[in-house]
Design a protein around this motif. Sequence first.
Motif: not given
Length: 547
Positions: A503-507, A526-531
């Motif tokens: 929640d609160g993160q765009a990515v 954190e906010e790194g996208g796909h694994g």
Amino acid sequence: MGRRVKVAVVGGVFAVMVGGAGYGTYNFMSALNEGGGGRGGTGSAGPAPVKSGPASSDEVEETSAKFFAAWEKGQAASAAGYTNNDTAAEQLLTAYGEAAHISDVRITPGTSSGATMSYTVKAKVAYDGKSKSLTYKSKLTVVRGVTTGRALVDWQPSVIHPELRRDDTLVTGESANPPIEAVDRNGAVLTKDEYPSLGPILDALRDKYGDKAGGTPGIELVIRHAGEDAADTPLLTLAKGKAGKLRTTLSAGAQAAAEKAVKQYAQSSLVAVKPSTGEVLAVANNRKDAFNAAFEGEVAPGSTMKIITAAMLIDNGVTSMNGPAPCPDTATWQSQTFKNLTNMRPDENATLANSFMRSCNTAFIKLIDEKPLTDESLTTEAQTRFGLGLDWKTGVVSRDGKVPASSGPDRAANAIGQGQVQMNPLNLASVTATAITGDFRQPYLVSPELDDRQLATAKGLPSGTAAQLKQMMRLTATQGTAVEAMAGLGGDIGAKTGSAEVDGQAVSNSWFTGFRNDVAAAAMTEEGGHGGEAAGPIVAAVLRAAG
């Protein structure tokens, strides 16, 4: 350093800060002082027009100069009067001279950028006949007081020293614990200079084992943190104590690779373990703060959780690696609809291995209501098989994962690593180690023989379940979502990717775990996208060096 020393505490007063630009509302007493000729006040007979807007360059230089002059003279109350939180500032400035024994302060202003002024502090620390020079750089920002319009130093503990945070203070005296010389599993010395992200961990090891490693205390200037479990941060050694040698389970080679790998992406953490023993081989963090997120983080692990969920399905006879696990476009559980990653092709004939290696969410959601599964099944699997939530004693502060029994939509969300599930890279590296060996061996950084602590125990996995999990992770690394990250790695390899929405993160947060021979590693960005995009390359780099 004994806790008996009476010290001042930073931020021990009520203060409200508003706005990202640093415009502060200082405490009521400060407002009275400013308007009535108190500390730093103007002393004017009548009300003066209240200025507004950012402080001018002249005001920045003038306010900084007055603050520096009072600080240099050791006039804590006077210097504090030039800030927007005079009570908190006075406490720390007083401790600076008294508890920390810092004197002969000389401050050289640097260049200013807008309302921010940088500077260099040179001083002397003297205690019990020992003295040493102290030099460091810091900066401050000048803002305008809301009530009076005065130009004031925006009070932050870092104004006094860049490593000070809220509720920290400075103390000089005999060390609370003797120094340690931490060494890796082969005797190589581990230092903060060579392995920067180990800094907080080495401090914590000294705090816990300094008196058990055979050393004697010295005299130091330290930052004393407010938390009971927080180790002092040494800043300057006036008299060296005798360092005791403390052997850790770390591998200098793996640690070096981990330090380099986490620097690729901000807010990243990694842990590598030896599955056959549970020994921690590397722990690294690249963060803006000093938080050991690799050991202490508690966030949703995303689809890496499917390792445990798959084990639950196999152990309860719901399906098997080559058994059915259809992958539709969507799956609904108790009014909540779950989807797969964009562009994932549905496959109603998919096996569990196929849905696992493609990381199909809907396949796992569709199977969680099969008999004999209940709201408690995933929790039971996590605790009794993988040892999560069993009060791990690693040698330093750590969190051992949370997989709570959940009903409603969270039961489905938990199965794919969302909902109420919380983990960190330490937990996930251990999950992988258990999955590929079948045995839960609680990770540890320092041998339990040093302090007779009891490691957590769990019964682990049936051999057939472990064999299937290991094969599905192999397929994921060679044919599934982890192919790109694991490319070029030889030996016996396997992996699982994950991304977790917060929640609160765009990515989403990027998660990845993998193994190569007798090394298992896990990382989170954190906010790194796909694994496979951020955490994947970090894990692969460490497996390449250590596996």
